[in-house]
Design an enzyme around this catalytic site. Structure first.
Site, PDB file in Angstrom:
ATOM      1  N   THR A   1      54.916  94.317 -20.487  1.00  0.00           N
ATOM      2  CA  THR A   1      56.025  94.226 -19.805  1.00  0.00           C
ATOM      3  C   THR A   1      55.625  95.726 -18.300  1.00  0.00           C
ATOM      4  O   THR A   1      55.737  95.612 -17.361  1.00  0.00           O
ATOM      5  CB  THR A   1      57.215  95.520 -20.404  1.00  0.00           C
ATOM      6  OG1 THR A   1      56.899  94.611 -22.142  1.00  0.00           O
ATOM      7  CG2 THR A   1      57.420  95.832 -19.920  1.00  0.00           C
TER       8      THR A   1
ATOM      9  N   TRP B   1      53.629  93.349 -16.289  1.00  0.00           N
ATOM     10  CA  TRP B   1      55.043  92.871 -15.848  1.00  0.00           C
ATOM     11  C   TRP B   1      55.277  92.902 -14.289  1.00  0.00           C
ATOM     12  O   TRP B   1      55.483  92.453 -12.850  1.00  0.00           O
ATOM     13  CB  TRP B   1      55.353  92.511 -16.699  1.00  0.00           C
ATOM     14  CG  TRP B   1      56.697  90.816 -15.535  1.00  0.00           C
ATOM     15  CD1 TRP B   1      57.089  89.690 -16.161  1.00  0.00           C
ATOM     16  CD2 TRP B   1      58.004  91.017 -15.591  1.00  0.00           C
ATOM     17  NE1 TRP B   1      58.290  89.079 -15.607  1.00  0.00           N
ATOM     18  CE2 TRP B   1      58.543  90.062 -15.205  1.00  0.00           C
ATOM     19  CE3 TRP B   1      58.949  92.630 -14.934  1.00  0.00           C
ATOM     20  CZ2 TRP B   1      60.148  89.955 -14.866  1.00  0.00           C
ATOM     21  CZ3 TRP B   1      59.924  92.729 -14.810  1.00  0.00           C
ATOM     22  CH2 TRP B   1      60.959  91.082 -13.855  1.00  0.00           C
ATOM     23  N   HIS B   2      55.899  94.196 -14.359  1.00  0.00           N
ATOM     24  CA  HIS B   2      56.298  94.440 -13.299  1.00  0.00           C
ATOM     25  C   HIS B   2      55.002  94.783 -12.072  1.00  0.00           C
ATOM     26  O   HIS B   2      55.311  95.163 -11.306  1.00  0.00           O
ATOM     27  CB  HIS B   2      56.647  96.248 -14.342  1.00  0.00           C
ATOM     28  CG  HIS B   2      57.907  96.221 -14.297  1.00  0.00           C
ATOM     29  ND1 HIS B   2      58.121  95.852 -15.924  1.00  0.00           N
ATOM     30  CD2 HIS B   2      59.487  96.131 -13.880  1.00  0.00           C
ATOM     31  CE1 HIS B   2      59.610  96.223 -16.228  1.00  0.00           C
ATOM     32  NE2 HIS B   2      60.316  96.324 -15.345  1.00  0.00           N
ATOM     33  N   GLY B   3      53.964  94.796 -12.583  1.00  0.00           N
ATOM     34  CA  GLY B   3      53.472  94.975 -10.989  1.00  0.00           C
ATOM     35  C   GLY B   3      51.836  94.930 -11.565  1.00  0.00           C
ATOM     36  O   GLY B   3      51.356  95.508 -12.709  1.00  0.00           O
TER      37      GLY B   3
END
Length: 335
Positions: free
Chosen positions: A316, A319-321
């Protein structure tokens, strides 16, 4: 093009709605598909080729897996190929610079870095096409044989920019047969206006306060201004992201689709666990369905449950950066 821009509100959206409702029902997915391609190409005309490749590639993968379902070996090869290619494209554009930068730093190398702008919405539509292929492979959904309908699902402009992540299983019935009505259109318009208000009236103005405090030298910050900055960022990111999600849900209803709610008053949560069930709900649901449960979820003992939670949150964060702060952020919330 963004939902809050004048060109979208006063030109693109009215024209699209007009053409959509004039068109026969059999052509309405084509209208959505065409409008979505125009919406995407407005800011990134070159990267539309990646989206089109992803659409055609996974459409074919779905057909092949469905046709050769009895040949498990071939179906598995096609399925794995889909995972590798989709995640490879996402990884190249989103994480290439991060990986090469770390390799250069650790090994004292000088591998040249290519500054590639991140294609708009690639994280969202990659997860959507992956969910389709995975569910076809597991025989959870019927295959989509109409490439226009599948293209409308992948490229659908209402949720392309900032989600929610729409799994094919949630909209397959509406893609093939949906009933638009005036009441639902009115609900959608109301939701869109609420989301637009959150973005324009709240997020943008609260963001000005955050930008001002963020730019202030640390030695000049007082305790009060520091807390104002923290609270400003807290509400700015919520009203911005939540506002876009509300606009997406509203636009979906205006075209006959019912997307998953993405935010459910997260700041009134009583625990961290509850907070993450209320914040970016569609992302949490995706990771739960396609990572946490396949790993065993909470059914194989406490240690494996902890392992699964940490893996999900590590992914997670990533995935965000493409940055270590996002990885550490994910691990922190996993712990």
């Amino acid at each position: 093009m963004v939902f809050s821009s004048l060109i979208f509100i006063f030109v693109f959206l009215p024209v699209t709605i007009l053409i959509y409702y004039i068109a026969p029902k059999a052509l309405r997915n084509l209208v959505i598909f065409g409008a979505s391609l125009i919406f995407y190409a407005w800011g990134e005309p070159i990267y539309i080729l990646i989206m089109m490749f992803s659409t055609i590639f996974d459409y074919i993968n779905g057909l092949v897996i469905d046709k050769y379902r009895e040949n498990r070996k071939l179906a598995r090869v096609v399925f794995i190929n889909s995972l590798v290619i989709n995640l490879g494209i996402l990884g190249f554009f989103k994480y290439y610079g991060f990986i090469i930068g770390n390799i250069n730093g650790l090994l004292n190398l000088d591998i040249p870095l290519i500054n590639l702008p991140l294609p708009l919405g690639i994280s969202f539509y990659t997860f959507q096409t992956l969910s389709y292929t995975i569910d076809i492979y597991l025989n959870k959904i019927p295959v989509q044989k109409n490439i226009i309908s599948f293209g409308a699902y992948v490229t659908m402009f209402p949720q392309l920019v900032a989600g929610p992540i729409v799994r094919y299983s949630e909209v397959c019935r509406e893609l093939n047969s949906r009933q638009e009505n005036l009441y639902q259109f009115g609900e959608g318009a109301e939701l869109f206006i609420i989301g637009l208000s959150k973005k324009i009236l709240l997020a943008n103005n609260i963001g000005l306060l955050w930008d001002t405090i963020k730019a202030t030298p640390v030695v000049e910050l007082t305790v009060l201004s520091s807390w104002l900055g923290i609270l400003a960022f807290t509400f700015q990111i919520y009203f911005d992201f939540g506002g876009y999600s509300d606009m997406a849900l509203g636009l979906g209803k205006m075209f006959g689709f019912n997307f998953m709610k993405n935010f459910d008053y997260p700041y009134i949560s009583k625990s961290i666990t509850e907070f993450w069930r209320r914040w970016h709900i569609s992302l949490g649901a995706w990771f739960r369905e396609y990572v946490y449960i396949p790993l065993g979820g909470n059914k194989e003992g406490m240690l494996k449950q902890y392992r699964n939670i940490i893996i999900v949150w590590l992914l997670t964060g990533f995935w965000h950066g493409a940055n270590w702060n996002f990885i550490l952020w994910g691990l922190y919330y996993g712990v």
